[in-house]
Design an enzyme around this catalytic site. Structure first.
Site, PDB file in Angstrom:
ATOM      1  N   THR A  95       0.833  -1.178   0.000  1.00 14.52           N
ATOM      2  CA  THR A  95       0.000   0.000   0.000  1.00 14.52           C
ATOM      3  C   THR A  95       0.885   1.252   0.000  1.00 14.52           C
ATOM      4  O   THR A  95       2.004   1.212   0.491  1.00 14.52           O
ATOM      5  CB  THR A  95      -0.853  -0.052   1.281  1.00 14.52           C
ATOM      6  OG1 THR A  95      -1.531  -1.282   1.220  1.00 14.52           O
ATOM      7  CG2 THR A  95      -1.784   1.104   1.404  1.00 14.52           C
TER       8      THR A  95
ATOM      9  N   ASP B  91      -8.084  -9.952   1.715  1.00 18.66           N
ATOM     10  CA  ASP B  91      -8.608  -9.072   2.770  1.00 18.66           C
ATOM     11  C   ASP B  91     -10.015  -9.482   3.205  1.00 18.66           C
ATOM     12  O   ASP B  91     -10.529  -8.975   4.196  1.00 18.66           O
ATOM     13  CB  ASP B  91      -8.623  -7.604   2.302  1.00 18.66           C
ATOM     14  CG  ASP B  91      -7.271  -6.922   2.521  1.00 18.66           C
ATOM     15  OD1 ASP B  91      -6.392  -7.526   3.160  1.00 18.66           O
ATOM     16  OD2 ASP B  91      -7.097  -5.792   2.043  1.00 18.66           O
TER      17      ASP B  91
ATOM     18  N   SER C 132     -11.149  -3.103   4.309  1.00 19.75           N
ATOM     19  CA  SER C 132      -9.807  -2.526   4.231  1.00 19.75           C
ATOM     20  C   SER C 132      -9.463  -1.812   5.529  1.00 19.75           C
ATOM     21  O   SER C 132     -10.349  -1.457   6.309  1.00 19.75           O
ATOM     22  CB  SER C 132      -9.772  -1.520   3.073  1.00 19.75           C
ATOM     23  OG  SER C 132      -8.543  -0.844   3.043  1.00 19.75           O
TER      24      SER C 132
HETATM   25  O1  DON Z   1      -6.724  -2.644   2.366  1.00 18.16           O
HETATM   26  C1  DON Z   1      -6.016  -3.088   3.269  1.00 18.16           C
HETATM   27  O2  DON Z   1      -6.234  -2.908   4.437  1.00 18.16           O
HETATM   28  C2  DON Z   1      -4.763  -3.872   2.881  1.00 18.16           C
HETATM   29  N1  DON Z   1      -4.950  -4.469   1.592  1.00 18.16           N
HETATM   30  C3  DON Z   1      -3.592  -2.947   2.916  1.00 18.16           C
HETATM   31  C4  DON Z   1      -2.271  -3.639   2.649  1.00 18.16           C
HETATM   32  C5  DON Z   1      -1.104  -2.851   3.046  1.00 18.16           C
HETATM   33  O3  DON Z   1      -1.210  -1.810   3.640  1.00 18.16           O
HETATM   34  C6  DON Z   1       0.220  -3.423   2.721  1.00 18.16           C
HETATM   35  N2  DON Z   1       1.253  -2.502   3.077  1.00 18.16           N
HETATM   36  N3  DON Z   1       2.091  -2.227   3.643  1.00 18.16           N
END
Ligand code: DON
Length: 586
Positions: A391, A433, A462
């Site tokens: 992310t 997720d 998320s």
């Molecule tokens: O939407 C979410 O909560 C996850 N898919 C986020 C993943 C994430 O932050 C990976 N990073 N460091």
């Protein structure tokens, strides 16, 4: 009564997150607007600013601001540029959330461009023959990809709230992909670390490594001609250039070659949603943040409501008492997350009840100030008060006072590591997720149930929390972070460091953080939380985990923020936890 079976809870482990933590002592700053006499100075600008995780992408946004664009024009330019220069998380094949504050209307819009489960997805998609979750399938197969939302999200944001033509806004990204750019240290390092996964997919191997699989070195020119063609198709035809035509055909042929689910109909049916933001207050500060299908906004407001009843300043920043009360609060929020949060189009999320001051006070009343309550003794609330209902984050502020906070992702670093042949981009593994089976954790150790079960057309829950903060009725700062489950507690701590501890935005970003997510029953602390503090917490019954991997300290999140001071100066804070992060302003 426990919400999940004990056996499931005992198995919980969590994947860690990347490198570097500063070793510093916590001292509050005297005023959020004073930037001198502080351990950490933000980047200053007068007119406009972009803060993102990658240098060329911040500069792409800045170029658009200087060409007369507004914050949305610059955000879209940065979003497309990150898809080229930061393929770890910048993307065309993923999804995300954008918060837009429009100064002239004094209005904030929450844009949801999260991936959608393809029509062929169903509840037990990831359950193997043994009845257990097939983790490999959930994380690394083509079935792990949801229908991407990023391209439609960025294009619609520009159409509705931008001022410049799409081709102009995408020009920096197209140039970076076509002509290439000197491989940044952070990308070459990351491609080495993730080589095993990426090289498993012949298309990713060809896209991200030299002939014969040799790695790029820092400074080598890295061009991506197939990605440039896809970007051109979007610049010429808008989102139809991606969701229809040859790019869509290539996504579907990649799916068909590997038992993936996404069809041409799924692509044609993808919809951006415009949601009502979650609004909360902490003392005299207003927080406007992302609603479901993000869990982040609700839980940040919920936790601030609990914390507001205590004088945190008096406890002292990052003191044992402070970390204890924060961690106990976090346990209750993540317990509720497991039961009450999901896609609001499929599950009625009790947003108002969870974010009410009364509910915050009731949690505060349960917290023992001297002793940790084990997570096994904390359940999601049995009932809530009645209600009448890798992310990456970047922030942008323009010369008009508009703000954008955008967090988008492929889920894991490089998503499922599978590239679309001929179209030059990676696919997400966001289907992980979802809660594949009640009581079974996902890659971030998060638990879930019915609210977040897999259903066709549904968006996975998320933690991404792009957030805008206001003071005295004026826009104050934009923030957000990557970090999976740790996003929520990272954003919470940035807000408290500024609003409660009077730090400038860079100090608020740099100071060591900690995190508790109910299960596993541990406080993860970054380097910099003293051994004395950790011992005092242990004496209260808290389990402490200083995460390290291969001798490196692990860190929690990577916040990218911009603050507007009362005299209009812009203070940019790129999180030093991620090499290459960059505040670009003028
Ligand atoms: O939407 C979410 O909560 C996850 N898919 C986020 C993943 C994430 O932050 C990976 N990073 N460091």
């Amino acid at each position: 009564m426990r919400f999940f079976p004990k056996a499931a809870l005992a198995k919980i482990t969590v994947l860690g997150i990347a490198a570097f933590a500063p070793s510093i002592t916590a001292l509050a700053q005297s005023s959020p607007i004073i930037t001198y006499n502080s351990q950490f100075h933000p980047t200053l600008a007068k007119t406009g600013m972009v803060v993102s995780q990658e240098h060329f992408a911040s500069e792409a946004g800045l170029e658009i601001l200087k060409a007369g664009g507004n914050a949305v024009d610059a955000a879209v330019a940065t979003g497309f540029a990150l898809a080229v220069t930061h393929p770890q998380a910048g993307n065309l094949g993923g999804g995300g959330f954008m918060m837009v504050y429009l100064k002239d209307q004094d209005k904030t819009i929450a844009i949801d461009y999260r991936e959608m489960a393809p029509a062929a997805a169903y509840r037990d998609l990831f359950i193997g023959e043994d009845g257990e979750v097939d983790r490999r399938k959930a994380m690394f197969s083509l079935k792990s990809s949801g229908t991407p939302g990023s391209v439609k999200g960025l294009v619609e944001a520009l159409e509705k709230y931008g001022t410049l033509p799409l081709a102009q806004v995408m020009a920096p990204a197209i140039k970076l992909a076509e002509e290439g750019f000197p491989m940044p240290w952070a990308l070459q390092d990351s491609l080495k670390r993730y080589g095993r996964r990426l090289k498993n997919n012949p298309t990713s191997l060809a896209y991200f490594y030299k002939e014969g699989g040799a790695p790029y070195q820092w400074g080598d020119v890295f061009a991506q001609p197939d990605l440039a063609k896809t970007l051109r198709a979007i610049a010429e035809n808008g989102s139809d250039g991606f969701y229809k035509g040859w790019v869509a055909d290539k996504i579907v042929s990649t799916m068909e070659a590997g038992a993936g689910l996404i069809t041409l109909e799924d692509l044609a049916n993808y919809k951006v949603r415009y949601r009502e933001p979650i609004v909360g207050t902490f003392r005299d500060v207003k927080i406007v943040t992302m609603p479901p299908p993000s869990s982040g906004g609700i839980h940040i407001v919920q936790m601030l409501n609990v914390l507001e009843g205590w004088d945190l300043k008096e406890l002292g920043h990052n003191s044992a008492q402070y970390i204890h009360r924060m961690s106990e609060t976090m346990k209750y929020a993540y317990a509720d997350r497991s039961k009450y949060l999901g896609d609001p189009d499929f599950f009625k999320v009790p947003s108002k009840a969870l974010t009410s001051k009364e509910y915050g006070a009731s949690i505060r009343g349960k917290i023992n100030l001297k002793k940790a309550t084990p997570s096994t003794e904390i359940s999601p609330a049995a009932s809530l008060p009645e209600e009448s209902n890798d992310t990456t984050h970047f922030s942008v502020v323009d010369r008009f006072g508009n703000m954008v906070a955008n967090t988008y992702t492929l889920n894991f670093t490089y998503g499922n590591s599978i590239s679309v042949a001929g179209a030059g981009f990676l696919l997400n593994n966001e289907m992980d997720d979802f809660s594949a089976k009640p009581g079974t954790q996902n890659a971030f150790g998060l638990l879930g149930g019915e609210a977040n079960a897999i259903e066709a057309g549904k968006r996975p829950l998320s933690s991404m929390t792009p957030t805008l903060v206001f003071k005295d009725g004026k826009p104050w700062f934009a923030t957000g972070s990557p970090g999976g489950s740790r996003i929520i507690t990272t954003v919470l701590q940035v807000i408290l460091n500024v609003a409660e501890f009077d730090m400038n935005i860079q100090a608020a970003t740099n100071f060591p953080r900690f995190h508790h997510q109910w299960f596993p029953d541990q406080i993860f602390v970054e380097t910099g939380i003293s051994i004395d503090t950790r011992r005092a917490l242990a004496a209260m019954g808290q389990n402490i985990d200083v995460k390290t991997k291969d001798g490196e300290s692990k860190v929690l999140g990577a916040a990218m923020s911009i603050m507007i001071t009362p005299d209009g100066t812009l203070l940019g804070a790129a999180d030093p936890r991620r090499p290459g992060s960059h505040a670009a302003g003028y």
